[in-house]
Design a protein around this motif. Structure first.
Motif, PDB file in Angstrom:
ATOM      1  N   HIS A  28      48.164   2.626  17.552  1.00  0.00           N
ATOM      2  CA  HIS A  28      46.806   2.963  17.988  1.00  0.00           C
ATOM      3  C   HIS A  28      46.189   1.835  18.807  1.00  0.00           C
ATOM      4  CE1 HIS A  28      42.818   4.812  17.766  1.00  0.00           C
ATOM      5  NE2 HIS A  28      42.345   3.603  17.467  1.00  0.00           N
ATOM      6  N   TRP A  29      46.373   0.602  18.367  1.00  0.00           N
ATOM      7  CA  TRP A  29      45.753  -0.524  19.042  1.00  0.00           C
ATOM      8  C   TRP A  29      46.588  -1.055  20.203  1.00  0.00           C
ATOM      9  CZ3 TRP A  29      40.844  -1.224  18.461  1.00  0.00           C
ATOM     10  CH2 TRP A  29      40.222  -0.820  17.272  1.00  0.00           C
ATOM     11  N   LEU A  30      47.887  -0.887  20.158  1.00  0.00           N
ATOM     12  CA  LEU A  30      48.741  -1.406  21.228  1.00  0.00           C
ATOM     13  C   LEU A  30      48.915  -0.424  22.386  1.00  0.00           C
ATOM     14  CD1 LEU A  30      51.578  -3.149  19.180  1.00  0.00           C
ATOM     15  CD2 LEU A  30      49.784  -4.253  20.522  1.00  0.00           C
ATOM     16  N   ASN A  31      48.732   0.865  22.109  1.00  0.00           N
ATOM     17  CA  ASN A  31      48.965   1.888  23.132  1.00  0.00           C
ATOM     18  C   ASN A  31      48.229   1.614  24.443  1.00  0.00           C
ATOM     19  OD1 ASN A  31      50.387   4.125  23.917  1.00  0.00           O
ATOM     20  ND2 ASN A  31      49.516   5.489  22.389  1.00  0.00           N
ATOM     21  N   PRO A  32      46.921   1.318  24.426  1.00  0.00           N
ATOM     22  CA  PRO A  32      46.216   1.077  25.695  1.00  0.00           C
ATOM     23  C   PRO A  32      46.749  -0.129  26.454  1.00  0.00           C
ATOM     24  CG  PRO A  32      44.663   1.486  23.903  1.00  0.00           C
ATOM     25  CD  PRO A  32      46.004   1.286  23.273  1.00  0.00           C
ATOM     26  N   TRP A  33      47.231  -1.140  25.725  1.00  0.00           N
ATOM     27  CA  TRP A  33      47.707  -2.362  26.365  1.00  0.00           C
ATOM     28  C   TRP A  33      49.126  -2.209  26.927  1.00  0.00           C
ATOM     29  CZ3 TRP A  33      44.049  -6.044  26.820  1.00  0.00           C
ATOM     30  CH2 TRP A  33      42.959  -5.985  25.943  1.00  0.00           C
ATOM     31  N   LEU A  34      49.903  -1.344  26.310  1.00  0.00           N
ATOM     32  CA  LEU A  34      51.305  -1.205  26.713  1.00  0.00           C
ATOM     33  C   LEU A  34      51.560   0.070  27.521  1.00  0.00           C
ATOM     34  CD1 LEU A  34      53.019  -2.313  23.370  1.00  0.00           C
ATOM     35  CD2 LEU A  34      52.570  -3.683  25.411  1.00  0.00           C
ATOM     36  N   PHE A  85      51.311  10.086  23.457  1.00  0.00           N
ATOM     37  CA  PHE A  85      52.241  10.414  22.374  1.00  0.00           C
ATOM     38  C   PHE A  85      53.616   9.760  22.547  1.00  0.00           C
ATOM     39  CE2 PHE A  85      49.194  13.912  22.302  1.00  0.00           C
ATOM     40  CZ  PHE A  85      48.894  13.978  20.952  1.00  0.00           C
ATOM     41  N   VAL A  86      53.849   9.127  23.706  1.00  0.00           N
ATOM     42  CA  VAL A  86      55.161   8.523  23.952  1.00  0.00           C
ATOM     43  C   VAL A  86      55.427   7.371  22.982  1.00  0.00           C
ATOM     44  CG1 VAL A  86      56.599   7.297  25.621  1.00  0.00           C
ATOM     45  CG2 VAL A  86      55.167   9.209  26.369  1.00  0.00           C
ATOM     46  N   MET A  87      54.449   6.469  22.847  1.00  0.00           N
ATOM     47  CA  MET A  87      54.613   5.334  21.927  1.00  0.00           C
ATOM     48  C   MET A  87      54.821   5.776  20.482  1.00  0.00           C
ATOM     49  SD  MET A  87      54.410   1.923  22.661  1.00  0.00           S
ATOM     50  CE  MET A  87      53.234   1.173  21.537  1.00  0.00           C
ATOM     51  N   PRO A  88      54.026   6.725  19.959  1.00  0.00           N
ATOM     52  CA  PRO A  88      54.271   7.179  18.585  1.00  0.00           C
ATOM     53  C   PRO A  88      55.649   7.794  18.389  1.00  0.00           C
ATOM     54  CG  PRO A  88      52.080   7.817  19.267  1.00  0.00           C
ATOM     55  CD  PRO A  88      52.769   7.271  20.475  1.00  0.00           C
ATOM     56  N   ILE A  89      56.134   8.565  19.378  1.00  0.00           N
ATOM     57  CA  ILE A  89      57.467   9.160  19.274  1.00  0.00           C
ATOM     58  C   ILE A  89      58.536   8.075  19.253  1.00  0.00           C
ATOM     59  CG2 ILE A  89      59.189  10.583  20.450  1.00  0.00           C
ATOM     60  CD1 ILE A  89      56.882  12.331  21.450  1.00  0.00           C
ATOM     61  N   ALA A  90      58.417   7.109  20.168  1.00  0.00           N
ATOM     62  CA  ALA A  90      59.373   6.003  20.216  1.00  0.00           C
ATOM     63  C   ALA A  90      59.361   5.219  18.909  1.00  0.00           C
ATOM     64  CB  ALA A  90      59.045   5.080  21.389  1.00  0.00           C
TER      65      ALA A  90
END
Length: 213
Positions: free
Chosen positions: A99-105, A173-178
């Protein structure tokens, strides 16, 4: 009263009502115990992730990992309450991190998805399916079947991540799936087994507060 006791009593009552054999009663008790356990896990995970504001991430990670786990297997805690506590904390931490890293990555999605896909594919190729005491692998044919299924599921996830990466609405949703793929692959690798044994020891207390032997 524990979930096991509830399941046994319900199965005993149902068996008397329908005239089932003892073997059928045991199967009903086992199935009921699994159903009740999973229901409690889902309710706890949904409520806590909603309270912490990470519901979409936690649900995506847990569903992704859960589907892959059906084929790949993997280590788990030896007691139900340990799985409940450890699994809930594990998925909440992963969801919070995403949740917190998604915007940065966000700009590194292709790299993150690629690393997750390649590493998880390598783990599945070498270690899947993960055998446990409760779910032994009975033959080489069974092992090969689950290994191929695990690899196929990871391939499908890889395709989904590529599609989502190119669709603005689905990009989050890409980061959560990964992360979900990686979390499940971790439980199949030897390091994951050692980590789960460590968690099992940390949570080795009985519900009345006494240390378990």
């Amino acid at each position: 009263m524990s979930i096991h006791e509830v399941a046994v009593k319900f199965a005993s009552y149902l068996a008397r009502e329908v005239g089932s054999t003892q073997r059928q009663e045991l199967r009903m008790a086992y199935g009921m115990e699994i159903l009740l356990g999973e229901l409690i896990k889902v309710v706890c995970l949904v409520l806590l992730s909603w309270l912490f504001g990470v519901l979409p991430e936690v649900l995506t990670i847990s569903v992704t990992a859960g589907i892959l786990r059906l084929a790949s297997g993997g280590e788990h805690c030896s007691k139900y309450y340990r799985c409940l506590i450890g699994g809930t904390i594990w998925f909440l931490l992963l969801g919070w991190g995403v949740h917190w890293l998604n915007p940065w990555l966000n700009q590194w999605l292709y790299i993150i998805a690629g690393i997750s896909f390649i590493s998880c594919m390598s783990i599945a190729w070498k270690y899947a399916p993960g055998e446990t005491e409760n779910k032994p692998i009975r033959s080489n044919d069974e092992r090969e079947r689950f290994k191929k299924l695990s690899i196929m599921i990871i391939l499908i996830y890889g395709l989904i991540m590529i599609i989502f990466s190119n669709t603005e609405l689905l990009t989050p949703f890409v980061m959560p799936i990964a992360t979900g793929i990686a979390a499940q692959a971790f439980t199949v690798a030897p390091t994951g087994y050692r980590f789960m044994h460590f968690v099992d020891r940390i949570l080795s207390f009985s519900l009345n507060g006494e240390k378990e032997v």
